[in-house]
Write an enzyme that holds these catalytic residues in place. Structure first.
Site, PDB file in Angstrom:
ATOM      1  N   LYS A   1       0.861  -1.189   0.000  1.00 29.65           N
ATOM      2  CA  LYS A   1       0.000   0.000   0.000  1.00 29.65           C
ATOM      3  C   LYS A   1       0.884   1.222   0.000  1.00 29.65           C
ATOM      4  O   LYS A   1       2.023   1.174   0.494  1.00 29.65           O
ATOM      5  CB  LYS A   1      -0.894   0.023   1.252  1.00 29.65           C
ATOM      6  CG  LYS A   1      -2.119   0.886   1.097  1.00 29.65           C
ATOM      7  CD  LYS A   1      -3.185   0.149   0.312  1.00 29.65           C
ATOM      8  CE  LYS A   1      -4.458   0.943   0.182  1.00 29.65           C
ATOM      9  NZ  LYS A   1      -5.542   0.092  -0.348  1.00 29.65           N
TER      10      LYS A   1
HETATM   11  P1  NAD Z   1     -12.828   7.928  -3.232  1.00 29.45           P
HETATM   12  O1  NAD Z   1     -11.813   8.946  -2.913  1.00 29.45           O
HETATM   13  O2  NAD Z   1     -13.246   7.733  -4.649  1.00 29.45           O
HETATM   14  O3  NAD Z   1     -14.177   8.244  -2.382  1.00 29.45           O
HETATM   15  C1  NAD Z   1     -14.149   8.387  -0.993  1.00 29.45           C
HETATM   16  C2  NAD Z   1     -15.542   8.829  -0.549  1.00 29.45           C
HETATM   17  O4  NAD Z   1     -15.576   8.841   0.879  1.00 29.45           O
HETATM   18  C3  NAD Z   1     -15.927  10.241  -1.015  1.00 29.45           C
HETATM   19  O5  NAD Z   1     -17.301  10.264  -1.352  1.00 29.45           O
HETATM   20  C4  NAD Z   1     -15.692  11.072   0.243  1.00 29.45           C
HETATM   21  O6  NAD Z   1     -16.489  12.267   0.263  1.00 29.45           O
HETATM   22  C5  NAD Z   1     -16.142  10.087   1.301  1.00 29.45           C
HETATM   23  N1  NAD Z   1     -15.662  10.421   2.643  1.00 29.45           N
HETATM   24  C6  NAD Z   1     -14.428  10.813   3.024  1.00 29.45           C
HETATM   25  N2  NAD Z   1     -14.423  11.100   4.338  1.00 29.45           N
HETATM   26  C7  NAD Z   1     -15.684  10.877   4.776  1.00 29.45           C
HETATM   27  C8  NAD Z   1     -16.315  11.002   6.029  1.00 29.45           C
HETATM   28  N3  NAD Z   1     -15.631  11.417   7.108  1.00 29.45           N
HETATM   29  N4  NAD Z   1     -17.631  10.681   6.119  1.00 29.45           N
HETATM   30  C9  NAD Z   1     -18.335  10.270   5.028  1.00 29.45           C
HETATM   31  N5  NAD Z   1     -17.791  10.131   3.818  1.00 29.45           N
HETATM   32  C10 NAD Z   1     -16.482  10.433   3.695  1.00 29.45           C
HETATM   33  O7  NAD Z   1     -12.300   6.565  -2.590  1.00 29.45           O
HETATM   34  P2  NAD Z   1     -12.704   5.077  -3.003  1.00 29.45           P
HETATM   35  O8  NAD Z   1     -11.732   4.602  -4.008  1.00 29.45           O
HETATM   36  O9  NAD Z   1     -14.157   5.015  -3.271  1.00 29.45           O
HETATM   37  O10 NAD Z   1     -12.355   4.299  -1.636  1.00 29.45           O
HETATM   38  C11 NAD Z   1     -13.278   4.218  -0.568  1.00 29.45           C
HETATM   39  C12 NAD Z   1     -12.870   3.098   0.368  1.00 29.45           C
HETATM   40  O11 NAD Z   1     -12.841   1.858  -0.362  1.00 29.45           O
HETATM   41  C13 NAD Z   1     -11.483   3.240   0.992  1.00 29.45           C
HETATM   42  O12 NAD Z   1     -11.498   2.680   2.286  1.00 29.45           O
HETATM   43  C14 NAD Z   1     -10.607   2.378   0.085  1.00 29.45           C
HETATM   44  O13 NAD Z   1      -9.453   1.932   0.734  1.00 29.45           O
HETATM   45  C15 NAD Z   1     -11.577   1.249  -0.214  1.00 29.45           C
HETATM   46  N6  NAD Z   1     -11.257   0.493  -1.428  1.00 29.45           N
HETATM   47  C16 NAD Z   1     -11.145   1.115  -2.625  1.00 29.45           C
HETATM   48  C17 NAD Z   1     -10.877   0.352  -3.762  1.00 29.45           C
HETATM   49  C18 NAD Z   1     -10.824   0.960  -5.139  1.00 29.45           C
HETATM   50  O14 NAD Z   1     -10.754   0.205  -6.129  1.00 29.45           O
HETATM   51  N7  NAD Z   1     -10.904   2.267  -5.301  1.00 29.45           N
HETATM   52  C19 NAD Z   1     -10.679  -1.026  -3.652  1.00 29.45           C
HETATM   53  C20 NAD Z   1     -10.812  -1.637  -2.399  1.00 29.45           C
HETATM   54  C21 NAD Z   1     -11.103  -0.855  -1.294  1.00 29.45           C
END
Ligand code: NAD
Length: 411
Positions: A103
């Site tokens: 990561k």
């Molecule tokens: P992203 O940046 O596209 O979206 C994050 C979202 O979370 C946004 O809508 C943001 O406004 C919201 N957010 C941030 N802080 C917040 C809070 N305090 N309260 C409510 N909402 C809040 O990120 P993503 O890629 O969608 O990732 C989201 C989660 O999924 C993370 O934990 C990431 O590690 C996990 N994840 C992502 C992927 C991927 O392919 N992108 C894969 C596996 C896991």
């Protein structure tokens, strides 16, 4: 973030005990292979100098090259990245992908940075890391606040040192060798995970009331896929606002608003509620899809969901996990539930290595196979050991990594 790392190590410890492995093996499984910390200096748009700290933790590569996302967030620190790297090792093993875990992150607030500043940060980070990443070494991908564009910059910068190696990152734009279906894969996988769990208890998604915290890449694609399979989205929250609407929210309208305004606030999706209270909304399925540690000992007893499906990494603390177990609320754990993203990243990487590209139908079919097969393995272990799905997933992941490590031998 120390708690997140401790919680992760606790789950590994439980799996080690069930598998009857030694303390030496446990230490080996917990300790990352390599941790890199870099300083990134850029020229801000106003002419001043900006400095940022970046991290890459390569946790384990006994089953294949290190693999894991890259996030840009003010909370990024070495412990958080270490915990997330470890989760990637178990996740790729649960999905049985030929990768290890890694990561990375840069401590910054992307909302205050221009595209030019973000591009400089990404390119300087790549300059600092180019000799420890690569398509056979360590393959970054998008995570919080990083996207296809950031992956395109890494790919381009890496190419300057090593020539055309599209497999150095996944989650690239399709025009640069990305896979069709990658950008929605994590969310679609979350929906598949929910369906697999419900199938195992002779139930379906039809009419299930779902709330989702986080409406970025994962939250939007999960909402779309869940609604497509008959669920009713009754609550959505992001960093800007939280809305509840028992009549149901059309994810398409919410996504159109976010595309235009970059946040949910300003759209009347229903009643606007306090973000803390949002997580306690009465619903059938709660999907945390934002930050880690949002379900903790102080709110777990008040959660009114019948099922939790973890789209975010580490959204439930160890204490909350125990409270949910006591209360009989099943949790479909992150290292299985959000594995759809890294699974399609694997397909992207395989396509890049062969320079032979698949259509979306094939991507979806292969993703479904992985999500179905992995759930069956996790569930069989949960039944066999009479443990939670999370413990079973760790037993599966730790067991597979231990097998590979043992076969390679200690040198
Ligand atoms: P992203 O940046 O596209 O979206 C994050 C979202 O979370 C946004 O809508 C943001 O406004 C919201 N957010 C941030 N802080 C917040 C809070 N305090 N309260 C409510 N909402 C809040 O990120 P993503 O890629 O969608 O990732 C989201 C989660 O999924 C993370 O934990 C990431 O590690 C996990 N994840 C992502 C992927 C991927 O392919 N992108 C894969 C596996 C896991």
């Amino acid at each position: 973030m120390a708690d997140f790392l401790e919680d992760t190590q606790h789950y590994i410890g439980t799996a080690v005990k069930i598998l009857d492995l030694s303390n030496d093996v446990e230490r080996q499984l917990i300790t990352p292979h390599r941790e890199v910390r870099v300083e990134i200096t850029i020229r801000n748009d106003d002419g001043s100098i900006g400095t940022f700290t970046g991290y890459r933790v390569q946790h384990d590569n006994s089953r294949g090259p290190f693999k894991g996302g890259l996030r840009f967030h003010p909370h990024v620190d070495s412990e958080e990245v270490r915990a997330l790297a470890s989760l990637m090792t178990w996740k790729t093993a649960v999905a049985d992908l030929p990768f290890g875990g890694a990561k990375g992150g840069v401590q910054c607030d992307p909302h205050t940075l221009s595209q030019n500043e973000l591009q400089q940060i990404t390119r300087v980070l790549t300059d600092r890391l180019h000799d420890v990443i690569g398509d056979r070494q360590d393959i970054p991908a998008p995570d919080m606040n990083t996207n296809e564009q950031v992956m395109a910059w890494i790919f381009d910068q890496y190419t300057k040192y090593h020539g055309y190696r599209p497999g150095v990152v996944t989650g690239k734009p399709v025009a640069l060798g990305g896979s069709v279906g990658r950008s929605t894969a994590t969310g679609r996988g979350v929906a598949m995970a929910a369906i697999e769990y419900l199938k195992s208890v002779a139930d379906t998604l039809e009419g299930k009331r779902v709330i989702i915290q986080g409406f970025g890449n994962v939250g939007t694609s999960a909402a779309t896929a869940l609604a497509h399979h008959g669920a009713r989205i009754v609550g959505l929250a992001d960093e800007s606002a939280a809305f509840v609407n028992p009549q149901g929210i059309d994810p398409r309208a919410a996504i159109a608003h976010v595309h235009e305004h970059h946040r949910l606030k300003g759209h009347s999706l229903g009643e606007e509620v306090d973000p803390e209270a949002f997580l306690l909304t009465d619903c059938d399925i709660l999907i945390p899809a934002a930050l880690s540690g949002v379900l903790h000992r102080d709110n777990a007893r008040d959660v009114r969901a019948a099922l939790i499906v973890e789209a975010a990494n580490g959204p439930t603390t160890y204490e909350a996990d125990r409270i949910f177990a006591e209360r009989g609320i099943p949790v479909v754990p992150d290292i299985y539930a959000n594995a759809g993203g890294v699974t399609v990243s694997y397909f992207e990487w395989a396509q890049n290595m062969q320079l032979f590209y698949w259509d979306e139908k094939r991507v979806t079919e292969e993703l479904q196979k992985v999500m179905t097969r992995s759930f069956a393995s996790v569930r069989a272990l949960a039944t066999h050991h009479r443990c939670s799905l999370r413990t079973a997933a760790f037993v599966l992941g730790v067991g597979r990594v231990n097998d590979a490590t043992t076969l390679r031998g200690v040198s």
